[in-house]
Scaffold this active site. Structure first.
Site, mmCIF file in Angstrom:
data_model
loop_
_atom_site.group_PDB
_atom_site.id
_atom_site.type_symbol
_atom_site.label_atom_id
_atom_site.label_comp_id
_atom_site.label_asym_id
_atom_site.label_seq_id
_atom_site.Cartn_x
_atom_site.Cartn_y
_atom_site.Cartn_z
ATOM 1 N N MET A 1 81.952 51.937 59.756
ATOM 2 C CA MET A 1 82.121 52.851 59.139
ATOM 3 C C MET A 1 83.046 53.494 58.635
ATOM 4 S SD MET A 1 78.696 54.002 59.070
ATOM 5 C CE MET A 1 79.064 55.693 59.057
ATOM 6 N N SER B 1 73.221 54.580 48.788
ATOM 7 C CA SER B 1 72.659 55.193 49.500
ATOM 8 C C SER B 1 71.568 56.671 49.394
ATOM 9 C CB SER B 1 73.903 55.808 50.685
ATOM 10 O OG SER B 1 73.235 56.908 51.592
ATOM 11 N N HIS C 1 70.494 51.061 50.768
ATOM 12 C CA HIS C 1 71.055 51.778 51.986
ATOM 13 C C HIS C 1 69.846 52.795 52.181
ATOM 14 C CE1 HIS C 1 73.753 51.694 55.379
ATOM 15 N NE2 HIS C 1 74.125 53.201 55.454
ATOM 16 N N MET D 1 68.617 58.736 60.997
ATOM 17 C CA MET D 1 69.066 59.412 61.766
ATOM 18 C C MET D 1 68.175 60.323 62.076
ATOM 19 S SD MET D 1 72.048 61.397 59.152
ATOM 20 C CE MET D 1 72.908 60.936 58.113
ATOM 21 N N ASP E 1 81.279 51.402 54.708
ATOM 22 C CA ASP E 1 80.347 52.590 54.430
ATOM 23 C C ASP E 1 80.594 54.355 54.857
ATOM 24 O OD1 ASP E 1 77.238 54.195 54.347
ATOM 25 O OD2 ASP E 1 76.255 53.930 56.343
ATOM 26 N N ASP F 1 69.716 55.656 55.470
ATOM 27 C CA ASP F 1 70.148 56.029 56.137
ATOM 28 C C ASP F 1 68.937 57.108 57.504
ATOM 29 O OD1 ASP F 1 73.091 55.893 56.565
ATOM 30 O OD2 ASP F 1 72.634 56.724 54.149
ATOM 31 N N HIS G 1 70.026 51.156 58.484
ATOM 32 C CA HIS G 1 70.655 51.956 59.524
ATOM 33 C C HIS G 1 70.401 52.849 60.190
ATOM 34 C CE1 HIS G 1 75.118 53.991 59.305
ATOM 35 N NE2 HIS G 1 74.932 53.062 60.116
ATOM 36 N N MET H 1 71.564 54.841 62.496
ATOM 37 C CA MET H 1 71.899 55.951 63.392
ATOM 38 C C MET H 1 70.756 57.032 64.534
ATOM 39 S SD MET H 1 74.075 57.298 60.800
ATOM 40 C CE MET H 1 72.959 56.715 59.467
ATOM 41 N N GLY I 1 78.410 61.973 51.725
ATOM 42 C CA GLY I 1 79.782 63.695 50.558
ATOM 43 C C GLY I 1 81.407 63.615 51.748
HETATM 44 C C1 DX5 Z 1 76.528 58.257 56.640
HETATM 45 C C2 DX5 Z 1 75.615 57.678 56.109
HETATM 46 C C3 DX5 Z 1 76.135 57.393 54.234
HETATM 47 C C4 DX5 Z 1 76.075 57.837 54.060
HETATM 48 C C5 DX5 Z 1 77.372 57.315 52.430
HETATM 49 O O1 DX5 Z 1 75.812 58.664 57.955
HETATM 50 O O2 DX5 Z 1 75.783 56.344 57.180
HETATM 51 O O3 DX5 Z 1 75.532 55.590 54.458
HETATM 52 O O4 DX5 Z 1 74.992 58.013 53.486
HETATM 53 O O5 DX5 Z 1 76.948 58.780 51.442
HETATM 54 P P1 DX5 Z 1 78.456 58.952 50.770
HETATM 55 O O6 DX5 Z 1 78.855 57.760 50.339
HETATM 56 O O7 DX5 Z 1 78.420 60.002 49.912
HETATM 57 O O8 DX5 Z 1 79.585 58.813 52.212
HETATM 58 ZN ZN ZN Z 2 74.696 54.662 55.923
#
Ligand code: DX5
Ligand code: ZN
Length: 223
Positions: free
Chosen positions: A138, A10, A34, A38, A176, A36, A67, A69, A146
């Site tokens: 999730m 990611s 991946h 948002m 994820d 993300d 992904h 969100m 993190g």
């Molecule tokens: C969270 C994201 C994840 C995130 C995962 O909102 O959808 O994809 O980047 O990161 P780590 O591996 O740090 O949990």
């Molecule tokens: Zn994600």
């Protein structure tokens, strides 16, 4: 059971000023990237969107897994796909009736998946498994990298694995959040086929080695 497991780093955990360097540091160990997206509404954070996906598309041939969100995936599916995403995943919490967004994904010719947050029952996505190339569980609350892995979601992964196998489907199960060389083990055992890993890859001293270790530990469970 023989199942191949893919790792999807990611980029949320990468240095956004050096995205190409971060991808190059994976040294070809990348099955899928991946991405993300948002919007500051569906989750309390803002990350990136189509311009960054376009730039990534110029520097990598890796499968780009977007992904979303975001509160309004129907409106933004086309710009995300047109910017170069190979697949999009959309939260069932944002689209309780996913039929219109499934139709839009089909029109755009993109791979499509549905995502469930930690509190969301797995039953909410079971009716749509045959039109999803991937379903995402999730294992953190979405919005930030993190965070700590929530092992309580693993029974949902098991139910999905049993359902997908019993229906003879090939739908991928992605997990994820909070995946590292340790949490990858029970996640693979529960039935996942794609593991997203941000912090444990991009904050590692050797990101390519981190991907290899996560993959090896996971594959050990399914070989
Ligand atoms: C969270 C994201 C994840 C995130 C995962 O909102 O959808 O994809 O980047 O990161 P780590 O591996 O740090 O949990
Ligand atoms: Zn994600």
């Amino acid at each position: 059971m023989n199942r191949s497991i893919r790792i999807a780093p990611s980029i949320l955990a990468a240095d956004f000023a050096r995205l190409k360097d971060s991808i190059d540091a994976l040294d070809g160990e990348v099955d899928m990237l991946h991405v993300d997206v948002m919007d500051g509404h569906f989750v309390p954070n803002i990350s990136l969107g189509p311009p960054v996906i376009s730039s990534l598309r110029q520097v990598t041939d890796a499968y780009l897994d977007a992904h979303l969100m975001i509160t309004d995936p129907l409106t933004y599916l086309a710009p995300i796909v047109e910017s170069g995403a190979d697949g999009v995943t959309v939260h069932i919490e944002a689209v309780p009736d996913p039929a219109p967004v499934i139709a839009e994904a089909a029109r755009l010719g993109t791979d499509f998946g549905l995502v469930i947050n930690p509190p969301t029952p797995v039953e909410s996505v079971l009716p749509f498994l045959d039109v999803c190339s991937m379903v995402v569980v999730m294992s953190v609350h979405p919005g930030f990298g993190g965070q700590s892995f929530i092992a309580d979601v693993l029974p949902k992964v098991q139910i999905l694995r049993e359902t997908i196998d019993s229906r003879g489907l090939s739908t991928d199960i992605q997990v994820d959040g909070g995946i590292d060389p340790e949490t990858a083990v029970p996640t693979a055992r529960a039935g996942a086929s794609v593991l997203v890993a941000g912090t444990s890859v991009f904050r590692a001293d050797d990101p390519a080695e981190a991907v290899r270790t996560i993959r090896a530990n996971a594959m050990n469970e399914v070989a």
